[in-house]
Design a protein around this motif. Structure first.
Motif, PDB file in Angstrom:
ATOM      1  N   VAL A  37       0.860  -1.185   0.000  1.00  0.00           N
ATOM      2  CA  VAL A  37       0.000   0.000   0.000  1.00  0.00           C
ATOM      3  C   VAL A  37       0.895   1.233   0.000  1.00  0.00           C
ATOM      4  CG1 VAL A  37      -1.746   1.267   1.333  1.00  0.00           C
ATOM      5  CG2 VAL A  37      -1.820  -1.235   1.246  1.00  0.00           C
ATOM      6  N   VAL A  38       0.463   2.304  -0.671  1.00  0.00           N
ATOM      7  CA  VAL A  38       1.157   3.584  -0.575  1.00  0.00           C
ATOM      8  C   VAL A  38       0.189   4.618  -0.008  1.00  0.00           C
ATOM      9  CG1 VAL A  38       2.821   3.104  -2.402  1.00  0.00           C
ATOM     10  CG2 VAL A  38       0.676   4.213  -2.969  1.00  0.00           C
ATOM     11  N   ALA A  39       0.743   5.589   0.724  1.00  0.00           N
ATOM     12  CA  ALA A  39      -0.082   6.566   1.421  1.00  0.00           C
ATOM     13  C   ALA A  39      -0.695   7.600   0.487  1.00  0.00           C
ATOM     14  CB  ALA A  39       0.736   7.263   2.511  1.00  0.00           C
ATOM     15  N   LEU A  40      -0.069   7.850  -0.666  1.00  0.00           N
ATOM     16  CA  LEU A  40      -0.634   8.779  -1.638  1.00  0.00           C
ATOM     17  C   LEU A  40      -1.881   8.147  -2.246  1.00  0.00           C
ATOM     18  CD1 LEU A  40      -0.563  11.353  -3.350  1.00  0.00           C
ATOM     19  CD2 LEU A  40       0.952  10.159  -4.941  1.00  0.00           C
ATOM     20  N   GLY A  41      -3.029   8.677  -1.880  1.00  0.00           N
ATOM     21  CA  GLY A  41      -4.286   8.110  -2.339  1.00  0.00           C
ATOM     22  C   GLY A  41      -4.721   6.893  -1.563  1.00  0.00           C
TER      23      GLY A  41
ATOM     24  N   GLY B  84      -5.537   1.768  -8.247  1.00  0.00           N
ATOM     25  CA  GLY B  84      -5.502   1.276  -6.874  1.00  0.00           C
ATOM     26  C   GLY B  84      -5.937   2.258  -5.817  1.00  0.00           C
ATOM     27  N   ALA B  85      -6.417   3.441  -6.215  1.00  0.00           N
ATOM     28  CA  ALA B  85      -6.637   4.534  -5.270  1.00  0.00           C
ATOM     29  C   ALA B  85      -7.940   4.390  -4.491  1.00  0.00           C
ATOM     30  CB  ALA B  85      -6.644   5.869  -6.004  1.00  0.00           C
ATOM     31  N   THR B  86      -7.941   4.973  -3.298  1.00  0.00           N
ATOM     32  CA  THR B  86      -9.182   5.276  -2.596  1.00  0.00           C
ATOM     33  C   THR B  86      -9.764   6.515  -3.258  1.00  0.00           C
ATOM     34  OG1 THR B  86      -8.419   4.358  -0.493  1.00  0.00           O
ATOM     35  CG2 THR B  86     -10.192   6.005  -0.407  1.00  0.00           C
ATOM     36  N   VAL B  87     -10.979   6.409  -3.790  1.00  0.00           N
ATOM     37  CA  VAL B  87     -11.584   7.549  -4.476  1.00  0.00           C
ATOM     38  C   VAL B  87     -12.733   8.108  -3.640  1.00  0.00           C
ATOM     39  CG1 VAL B  87     -10.865   6.966  -6.812  1.00  0.00           C
ATOM     40  CG2 VAL B  87     -12.943   5.946  -5.920  1.00  0.00           C
ATOM     41  N   GLY B  88     -12.825   9.444  -3.620  1.00  0.00           N
ATOM     42  CA  GLY B  88     -13.823  10.157  -2.847  1.00  0.00           C
ATOM     43  C   GLY B  88     -13.526  11.655  -2.883  1.00  0.00           C
ATOM     44  N   ARG B  89     -14.313  12.558  -2.235  1.00  0.00           N
ATOM     45  CA  ARG B  89     -15.304  12.103  -1.280  1.00  0.00           C
ATOM     46  C   ARG B  89     -16.463  11.343  -1.888  1.00  0.00           C
ATOM     47  NH1 ARG B  89     -16.937  16.775   3.039  1.00  0.00           N
ATOM     48  NH2 ARG B  89     -14.840  17.521   3.563  1.00  0.00           N
TER      49      ARG B  89
ATOM     50  N   ASP C  49      -7.618  10.587  -4.242  1.00  0.00           N
ATOM     51  CA  ASP C  49      -6.503   9.930  -4.943  1.00  0.00           C
ATOM     52  C   ASP C  49      -5.279  10.813  -5.025  1.00  0.00           C
ATOM     53  OD1 ASP C  49      -8.307  11.412  -6.825  1.00  0.00           O
ATOM     54  OD2 ASP C  49      -6.663  10.987  -8.229  1.00  0.00           O
ATOM     55  N   ARG C  50      -5.452  12.128  -4.856  1.00  0.00           N
ATOM     56  CA  ARG C  50      -4.342  13.088  -4.959  1.00  0.00           C
ATOM     57  C   ARG C  50      -3.760  13.456  -3.594  1.00  0.00           C
ATOM     58  NH1 ARG C  50      -2.395  13.202  -9.625  1.00  0.00           N
ATOM     59  NH2 ARG C  50      -1.806  15.396  -9.548  1.00  0.00           N
ATOM     60  N   GLN C  51      -4.322  12.911  -2.530  1.00  0.00           N
ATOM     61  CA  GLN C  51      -3.967  13.334  -1.179  1.00  0.00           C
ATOM     62  C   GLN C  51      -3.149  12.264  -0.465  1.00  0.00           C
ATOM     63  OE1 GLN C  51      -4.823  16.437  -0.698  1.00  0.00           O
ATOM     64  NE2 GLN C  51      -6.116  16.451  -2.546  1.00  0.00           N
ATOM     65  N   VAL C  52      -2.196  12.720   0.378  1.00  0.00           N
ATOM     66  CA  VAL C  52      -1.383  11.805   1.171  1.00  0.00           C
ATOM     67  C   VAL C  52      -2.073  11.553   2.502  1.00  0.00           C
ATOM     68  CG1 VAL C  52       0.831  11.429   2.310  1.00  0.00           C
ATOM     69  CG2 VAL C  52       0.755  12.548   0.068  1.00  0.00           C
TER      70      VAL C  52
END
Length: 355
Positions: free
Chosen positions: A32-36, A71-76, A112-115
């Motif tokens: 996992v990476v923290a960016l996104g 692979g990103a978490t997308v939101g809000r 996805d653009r946030q750490v």
């Protein structure tokens, strides 16, 4: 595992945005990476016991410019909001549009653009490994109301990867979170068009040319959207159906019928005859977005140098319905102070059983 590290942060230091945080054991290897808060590596064994990465991933610096949400978490708000506007409690809110007159996956500067801040990895008494990433989205970020405290938890339990999204707010808002991993069960390289897909949904949501639902759910019976029995992904991909032509392939929400009292429901099951790998997706969400990678056009190069195109990967994204804030008949995505948003996804890996 594949090394994504951009430098050792030092003992006790928090990882930077694109450092790989490793989870997993003998059945799955996860990074996992923290960016996104994104899933960057997921290695699973084939029928011969050989591990290969089954999600599309980039070199570290590639994630900073990634606009395909790998692979990103997308939101809000995952998926689309028509015109980027919605009314909540009599107040109109505007999210910047970033695709064809809609706000996609939270707008141009979504999650996805946030750490995210990463907690230490925890090993459970059963040998499971888990990681929680956290972020506070300030009131007004990308036009969304309320300060939203978000947590994304990844847990490897044997041959399962559990992903849980939770959130709380200090003011009424809308929330719809999911993971946007692209899967190829062959491992990187090779088409997914021979993968057999089963989505046990009786209905799907037809969309317009901006991929906004045109109304309520429609029956899948008699259409290329009838995936209730295992179907090669490529069988209907280019069928002359107006919905497939409109979206250049599958990019639709399938309605999940969760039995009353059930904790989780089956969203999809996919088999790769070549490698023998299988993927079962379980969730507590009302829908799953099946996306056949229609906008992969060869411009994205993976960490091994492979250029990916349509037919090289697919997404299964459990979530609420697109444009829900503007559709009162859809399941509500409103979150209010004192409530807790929760979304759960289980990715279960296995092997095709001999027949």
């Amino acid at each position: 595992m594949t090394d994504l590290s951009v430098g050792d942060p030092g003992p006790g230091a928090a990882p930077v945005g694109t450092d790989l945080i490793e989870l997993g054991g003998s059945a799955l290897q996860v990074g996992v990476v923290a960016l996104g808060a994104r899933l960057a590596v997921l290695r699973a064994p084939d029928r011969d016991g050989t591990f290969a990465d089954v999600v599309l991933g980039l070199d570290p610096d590639g994630y900073r410019d990634d606009r395909a949400f790998l692979g990103a978490t997308v939101g809000r708000f995952a998926n689309r909001i028509d015109g980027g506007t919605f009314v909540l409690d009599g107040r109109r809110h505007t999210v910047p549009c970033n695709e064809n007159g809609v706000a996609l996956h939270g707008g141009p500067d979504g999650f996805d653009r946030q750490v995210f801040a990463a907690d230490p990895v925890v090993t459970g008494p059963d040998g499971s490994r888990s990681l929680t990433l956290r972020r506070t989205s300030p009131d007004g970020e990308n036009g969304f109301p309320g300060t939203l405290d978000v947590a994304v938890a990844y847990a490897v339990r044997g041959a399962e990867l559990h992903i849980e999204h939770t959130a709380t707010t200090d003011a009424p808002t809308v929330v719809n979170l999911t993971n946007h991993a692209y899967f190829n069960l062959t491992g990187h390289g090779g088409t997914v068009e021979g993968h057999r897909v089963r989505i046990p949904a009786d209905h799907f949501l037809p969309v317009d040319d901006r991929l906004i639902p045109t109304g309520g759910p429609a029956p899948v019976a008699g259409t290329p959207f009838d995936l209730r029995t295992p179907t090669p992904l490529g069988r209907h991909l280019r069928a002359p159906h107006p919905q497939l032509a409109r979206t250049r392939g599958y990019d639709h929400t399938f309605v999940i019928d969760r039995p009353a009292g059930a904790d989780l429901a089956l969203a999809a099951h996919v088999e790769d005859p070549g490698s023998g790998r299988t993927l079962t997706v379980l969730t507590d969400q009302p829908g799953v977005q099946f996306y056949s990678g229609n906008f992969l056009d060869g411009t994205i190069r993976l960490r091994d140098g492979t250029a990916v195109r349509q037919g090289d990967a697919f997404c299964l994204e459990p979530q609420h319905y697109p444009n829900s804030p503007n559709e009162p008949d859809f399941p509500s995505t409103v979150l209010r102070p004192g409530e807790r948003y929760r979304s759960r996804i289980v990715l279960r890996f296995g092997l095709i059983e001999p027949r």
